[in-house]
Scaffold this motif. Structure first.
Motif, PDB file in Angstrom:
ATOM      1  N   PHE A  52      55.461  68.327  75.409  1.00 23.89           N
ATOM      2  CA  PHE A  52      56.041  67.915  73.945  1.00 23.89           C
ATOM      3  C   PHE A  52      57.362  67.589  74.433  1.00 23.89           C
ATOM      4  O   PHE A  52      58.085  66.429  74.085  1.00 23.89           O
ATOM      5  N   CYS A  55      57.511  64.341  76.667  1.00 32.04           N
ATOM      6  CA  CYS A  55      57.469  62.996  75.693  1.00 32.04           C
ATOM      7  C   CYS A  55      58.640  62.803  75.296  1.00 32.04           C
ATOM      8  O   CYS A  55      58.899  61.601  75.028  1.00 32.04           O
ATOM      9  N   ILE A  56      59.244  63.921  74.765  1.00 33.84           N
ATOM     10  CA  ILE A  56      60.574  63.489  73.866  1.00 33.84           C
ATOM     11  C   ILE A  56      61.632  63.137  74.619  1.00 33.84           C
ATOM     12  O   ILE A  56      62.511  62.265  74.375  1.00 33.84           O
ATOM     13  N   LEU A  59      60.697  59.287  75.104  1.00 28.21           N
ATOM     14  CA  LEU A  59      60.962  58.680  74.074  1.00 28.21           C
ATOM     15  C   LEU A  59      62.354  58.397  73.750  1.00 28.21           C
ATOM     16  O   LEU A  59      62.736  57.231  73.266  1.00 28.21           O
ATOM     17  N   VAL A  60      62.944  59.549  73.438  1.00 26.77           N
ATOM     18  CA  VAL A  60      64.216  59.540  72.871  1.00 26.77           C
ATOM     19  C   VAL A  60      65.098  58.941  73.702  1.00 26.77           C
ATOM     20  O   VAL A  60      66.254  57.941  73.550  1.00 26.77           O
ATOM     21  N   GLY A  63      63.891  55.600  76.027  1.00 27.37           N
ATOM     22  CA  GLY A  63      63.611  54.666  75.028  1.00 27.37           C
ATOM     23  C   GLY A  63      64.717  54.244  74.285  1.00 27.37           C
ATOM     24  O   GLY A  63      64.909  52.949  73.858  1.00 27.37           O
ATOM     25  N   ALA A  64      65.630  55.112  73.558  1.00 24.62           N
ATOM     26  CA  ALA A  64      66.450  54.676  72.617  1.00 24.62           C
ATOM     27  C   ALA A  64      68.041  54.859  73.074  1.00 24.62           C
ATOM     28  O   ALA A  64      68.775  53.863  73.185  1.00 24.62           O
ATOM     29  N   ILE A 155      51.451  69.763  72.370  1.00 25.92           N
ATOM     30  CA  ILE A 155      51.615  68.693  71.429  1.00 25.92           C
ATOM     31  C   ILE A 155      50.539  69.078  70.296  1.00 25.92           C
ATOM     32  O   ILE A 155      50.935  68.862  69.089  1.00 25.92           O
ATOM     33  N   ARG A 156      49.332  69.448  70.823  1.00 19.38           N
ATOM     34  CA  ARG A 156      48.201  69.652  69.812  1.00 19.38           C
ATOM     35  C   ARG A 156      48.718  71.003  68.952  1.00 19.38           C
ATOM     36  O   ARG A 156      48.387  70.928  67.581  1.00 19.38           O
ATOM     37  N   GLY A 159      51.334  69.960  66.595  1.00 14.48           N
ATOM     38  CA  GLY A 159      51.022  69.158  65.400  1.00 14.48           C
ATOM     39  C   GLY A 159      50.160  69.674  64.643  1.00 14.48           C
ATOM     40  O   GLY A 159      50.172  69.477  63.236  1.00 14.48           O
ATOM     41  N   ILE A 163      54.983  71.699  63.070  1.00 16.21           N
ATOM     42  CA  ILE A 163      55.718  70.703  62.364  1.00 16.21           C
ATOM     43  C   ILE A 163      55.504  70.425  61.045  1.00 16.21           C
ATOM     44  O   ILE A 163      56.244  70.363  60.156  1.00 16.21           O
ATOM     45  N   PHE A 171      61.093  69.283  58.454  1.00 18.00           N
ATOM     46  CA  PHE A 171      60.396  67.814  58.687  1.00 18.00           C
ATOM     47  C   PHE A 171      60.779  66.697  57.725  1.00 18.00           C
ATOM     48  O   PHE A 171      61.280  65.530  57.856  1.00 18.00           O
ATOM     49  N   ALA A 174      64.606  66.106  58.173  1.00 18.55           N
ATOM     50  CA  ALA A 174      64.488  65.159  59.172  1.00 18.55           C
ATOM     51  C   ALA A 174      64.539  63.567  58.890  1.00 18.55           C
ATOM     52  O   ALA A 174      65.014  62.663  59.246  1.00 18.55           O
TER      53      ALA A 174
END
Lengths: 226, 120
Positions: A52, A55-56, A59-60, A63-64, A155-156, A159, A163, A171, A174
């Motif tokens: 996880f 992936c963050i 992505l963060v 990607g950003a 992640i599973r 999820g 979270i 959550f 945020a």
């Protein structure tokens, strides 16, 4: 031990890209090497089975935030020659930073031991061997919950329970922060957008204001040509 | 029991190609011949001093699009565990995810109504 070799290779790539970031004058090269560093960090997190967080990172950060840095660097008016002249002052700090990074790498190689997933597979194969031997005694079979627990990814687990269940208040908090960020950005740039549109509608050249920016140079050129 | 060596040639090919590309990249960077002086950054060849900077200003809407992209990208980080574990979620968790999506949709509707994405 093969995982440790992979880790050393990834850290070597990170060190080289860090040197390129510190040494290069063009900021766009720095940001592209920063993206490579984030990719290597994500690979290291995958070897330690933190899916996880990996992936963050992708992505963060890639990607950003890297795209955002690219926009900010393109918008800032940077004179590259001035940067290159003042870059020589920071050579000593670069050398100290390199020594620090190499020291940390040495500590990591000598002391840190990674728990590899293959040990669990080895235990499972031992279990298979033992089960073949003990089949003569007709023992009852059972479901190995430990292997089911180990095979679940981060992640599973996050999820299903963490979270959206236990920490659901944070959550929603945020979510509200993201909403405030979105509305705030639109509110800040609204006046600038309107001003830019009205400026584009009546765009014209003003020679007087252009001449008055650098008065001495312009008048000197006029005298020399005359 | 035994480790399969069936794909070891592909691993060697992958290692050689990756290593060669990395080596060529860094060789091209470190062996570059660079001479920098201020006249290279001037806008005109004929020697006239420019009044302002030769590089044009970026529009503020690029920054606006980047910030909004950042917000929706952070939204994806919350959606990713949801998509992986949707079969084992409770009704409360699913409802909270729907509330999350509704609140951000409200922000998106505000964004469209304000005309933040209109480019002309």
């Amino acid at each position: 031990m093969s995982t440790l070799g992979l880790l050393i290779m990834l850290l070597g790539i990170i060190i080289m890209c860090t040197l390129v970031i510190l040494r290069s004058v063009n900021p766009i090269y720095s940001i592209l090497n920063l993206i490579v560093i984030y990719g290597c960090y994500a690979s290291i997190l995958l070897t330690v089975e933190m899916e996880f967080l990996a992936c963050i990172y992708i992505l963060v950060n890639v990607g950003a935030i890297a795209v955002l840095f690219l926009f900010i660097v393109m918008m800032i008016n940077i004179n590259i020659v001035e940067i290159q002249e003042t870059m020589k002052k920071y050579n000593i700090y670069m050398i100290v930073g390199i020594i620090g990074v190499v020291g940390l790498l040495g500590i990591l190689i000598t002391n840190y031991q990674i728990r590899i997933k293959e040990e669990v597979i080895a235990d499972f194969s031992m279990f298979l061997i033992n089960s073949e031997v003990v089949q003569l005694q007709a023992t009852p079979s059972y479901l190995d919950f430990y292997s089911l627990f180990v095979e679940t990814t981060d992640i599973r687990t996050m999820g299903s329970n963490v979270i959206y269940g236990s920490y659901s208040i944070w959550f929603i908090m945020a979510c509200i922060i993201l909403l405030i960020g979105m509305v705030g950005v639109i509110y800040i740039t609204e006046d600038l957008i309107i001003e830019k549109r009205t400026l584009n509608e009546r765009r014209r050249q003003d020679i007087n204001s252009q001449v008055l920016r650098e008065y001495k140079i312009t008048i000197r050129n006029y005298r020399e040509s005359k | 029991m035994g480790v399969t060596f069936e794909f070891v040639y592909i691993l060697v090919l992958l290692a050689i190609s990756t290593g060669l590309s990395v080596i060529l990249f860094f060789l091209g960077y470190f062996l570059m011949f660079k001479v920098a002086y201020e006249d290279k950054l001037m806008g005109y060849e004929c020697g006239f001093d420019p009044f302002g900077n030769a590089r044009g200003e970026f529009d503020i809407r690029f920054y606006l699009v980047a910030i909004l992209f950042l917000i929706f990208d952070l939204e994806i980080t919350f959606l990713f565990p949801f998509s992986v574990s949707i079969m084992s979620m409770t009704l409360l968790s699913y409802s909270l995810m729907l509330i999350f999506l509704i609140i951000l949709t409200i922000g998106f509707i505000y964004e469209i109504k304000k005309g933040a994405l209109d480019w002309s």
